[in-house]
Design a protein around this motif. Structure first.
Motif, PDB file in Angstrom:
ATOM      1  N   GLN A 138       0.815  -1.219   0.000  1.00 16.66           N
ATOM      2  CA  GLN A 138       0.000   0.000   0.000  1.00 16.66           C
ATOM      3  C   GLN A 138       0.849   1.269   0.000  1.00 16.66           C
ATOM      4  O   GLN A 138       0.414   2.295  -0.499  1.00 16.66           O
ATOM      5  CB  GLN A 138      -0.968  -0.006   1.175  1.00 16.66           C
ATOM      6  CG  GLN A 138      -2.104  -0.983   0.955  1.00 16.66           C
ATOM      7  CD  GLN A 138      -3.167  -0.912   2.021  1.00 16.66           C
ATOM      8  OE1 GLN A 138      -2.906  -0.508   3.147  1.00 16.66           O
ATOM      9  NE2 GLN A 138      -4.364  -1.309   1.671  1.00 16.66           N
ATOM     10  N   ASN A 139       2.072   1.186   0.512  1.00 21.91           N
ATOM     11  CA  ASN A 139       2.952   2.358   0.533  1.00 21.91           C
ATOM     12  C   ASN A 139       3.778   2.492  -0.743  1.00 21.91           C
ATOM     13  O   ASN A 139       4.627   3.365  -0.857  1.00 21.91           O
ATOM     14  CB  ASN A 139       3.870   2.327   1.753  1.00 21.91           C
ATOM     15  CG  ASN A 139       4.821   1.144   1.745  1.00 21.91           C
ATOM     16  OD1 ASN A 139       4.880   0.367   0.788  1.00 21.91           O
ATOM     17  ND2 ASN A 139       5.573   1.008   2.824  1.00 21.91           N
ATOM     18  N   GLY A 140       3.557   1.595  -1.727  1.00 23.84           N
ATOM     19  CA  GLY A 140       4.260   1.684  -3.003  1.00 23.84           C
ATOM     20  C   GLY A 140       5.522   0.855  -3.104  1.00 23.84           C
ATOM     21  O   GLY A 140       6.124   0.783  -4.172  1.00 23.84           O
ATOM     22  N   ASN A 141       5.950   0.221  -2.018  1.00 26.27           N
ATOM     23  CA  ASN A 141       7.110  -0.653  -2.073  1.00 26.27           C
ATOM     24  C   ASN A 141       6.717  -1.996  -2.679  1.00 26.27           C
ATOM     25  O   ASN A 141       5.550  -2.241  -2.970  1.00 26.27           O
ATOM     26  CB  ASN A 141       7.713  -0.847  -0.675  1.00 26.27           C
ATOM     27  CG  ASN A 141       8.408   0.398  -0.177  1.00 26.27           C
ATOM     28  OD1 ASN A 141       8.827   1.233  -0.958  1.00 26.27           O
ATOM     29  ND2 ASN A 141       8.524   0.530   1.136  1.00 26.27           N
ATOM     30  N   LEU A 142       7.681  -2.884  -2.849  1.00 26.15           N
ATOM     31  CA  LEU A 142       7.466  -4.182  -3.461  1.00 26.15           C
ATOM     32  C   LEU A 142       7.237  -5.236  -2.382  1.00 26.15           C
ATOM     33  O   LEU A 142       8.038  -5.364  -1.460  1.00 26.15           O
ATOM     34  CB  LEU A 142       8.697  -4.561  -4.301  1.00 26.15           C
ATOM     35  CG  LEU A 142       8.666  -5.872  -5.058  1.00 26.15           C
ATOM     36  CD1 LEU A 142       7.613  -5.827  -6.167  1.00 26.15           C
ATOM     37  CD2 LEU A 142      10.041  -6.167  -5.653  1.00 26.15           C
ATOM     38  N   VAL A 183      -3.301  -9.736  -1.211  1.00 25.86           N
ATOM     39  CA  VAL A 183      -3.808  -8.380  -1.414  1.00 25.86           C
ATOM     40  C   VAL A 183      -4.307  -7.872  -0.067  1.00 25.86           C
ATOM     41  O   VAL A 183      -4.775  -8.647   0.769  1.00 25.86           O
ATOM     42  CB  VAL A 183      -4.927  -8.328  -2.493  1.00 25.86           C
ATOM     43  CG1 VAL A 183      -6.203  -8.987  -2.023  1.00 25.86           C
ATOM     44  CG2 VAL A 183      -5.193  -6.900  -2.940  1.00 25.86           C
ATOM     45  N   SER A 184      -4.145  -6.574   0.158  1.00 22.99           N
ATOM     46  CA  SER A 184      -4.681  -5.956   1.367  1.00 22.99           C
ATOM     47  C   SER A 184      -5.522  -4.758   0.957  1.00 22.99           C
ATOM     48  O   SER A 184      -5.381  -4.225  -0.145  1.00 22.99           O
ATOM     49  CB  SER A 184      -3.560  -5.542   2.329  1.00 22.99           C
ATOM     50  OG  SER A 184      -2.698  -4.623   1.707  1.00 22.99           O
ATOM     51  N   THR A 185      -6.403  -4.352   1.855  1.00 23.78           N
ATOM     52  CA  THR A 185      -7.305  -3.243   1.552  1.00 23.78           C
ATOM     53  C   THR A 185      -7.067  -2.087   2.517  1.00 23.78           C
ATOM     54  O   THR A 185      -6.369  -2.245   3.520  1.00 23.78           O
ATOM     55  CB  THR A 185      -8.775  -3.701   1.633  1.00 23.78           C
ATOM     56  OG1 THR A 185      -9.034  -4.190   2.950  1.00 23.78           O
ATOM     57  CG2 THR A 185      -9.068  -4.789   0.609  1.00 23.78           C
ATOM     58  N   GLY A 186      -7.658  -0.960   2.231  1.00 25.84           N
ATOM     59  CA  GLY A 186      -7.472   0.245   3.037  1.00 25.84           C
ATOM     60  C   GLY A 186      -7.904   0.093   4.483  1.00 25.84           C
ATOM     61  O   GLY A 186      -7.378   0.764   5.363  1.00 25.84           O
TER      62      GLY A 186
END
Length: 173
Positions: free
Chosen positions: A50-54, A88-91
């Motif tokens: 979610q923070n844009g990392n891999l 996958v994770s959600t907000g």
């Protein structure tokens, strides 16, 4: 520059992950600079955090690779074949993990890691991608599986099997 041929790629906002035929993960900055190279025992599952990392799932561990190339363990002791698993994770902090392999199953946990449901997906095979949208999950595999599930309960809404192979690894959400 000097990047060998790769068989798998995942582009995130912060890091690009490339996997070679011999399962070397090459991390590259979004500016094209080599960050690091890591030999893995098998083909990993990769997606964006979610923070844009891999995020990289290999050896029963989900890890995050940041822009410096540092690996941070997110969750350990997961079960599932790396190449056919998905995450996958959600907000709201919900997490969904497909443990691939001979007996695949999909598990949902809350933001604290407590299991909220689990469902067996016996006929699912191939490299997988899991997408969360609104109140639904969509599971796609290179084995030709297309399954939609209710995110809150894990109930399968629809299931379809279409032609697929490993080259059909590119899906979009």
């Amino acid at each position: 520059e000097n990047i060998p041929a790769f068989v798998q790629a995942t582009v995130t906002p912060n890091v690009i992950g490339l996997v070679t035929e011999n399962n070397t993960l090459i991390s590259v900055s979004t500016q094209g600079q080599l960050i690091n190279s890591t030999q893995l025992p098998d083909a990993p599952f990769m997606t964006s955090a979610q923070n844009g990392n891999l995020l990289v799932y290999a050896q029963n561990t989900l890890s995050e690779v940041d822009t410096s190339g540092a690996w941070t363990k997110v969750i350990e002791n997961l079960n599932g074949d790396s190449a056919s698993s998905a995450w996958v994770s959600t907000g709201d902090g919900s997490r969904y993990f497909l443990a691939g392999g001979a007996l695949p199953n999909l598990t949902a946990t809350d933001y604290q890691g407590n299991t909220t449901w689990q469902v067996s997906l016996a006929d699912v095979s191939g490299h997988a991608q899991l997408i969360a949208r609104d109140k639904a999950l969509v599971l796609l595999t290179t084995g030709g599986d297309l399954i939609s599930l209710q995110a809150a309960t894990g109930m399968i809404c629809s299931q379809l099997h279409i032609y697929g192979d490993r080259r059909s690894r590119l899906w979009t959400d």
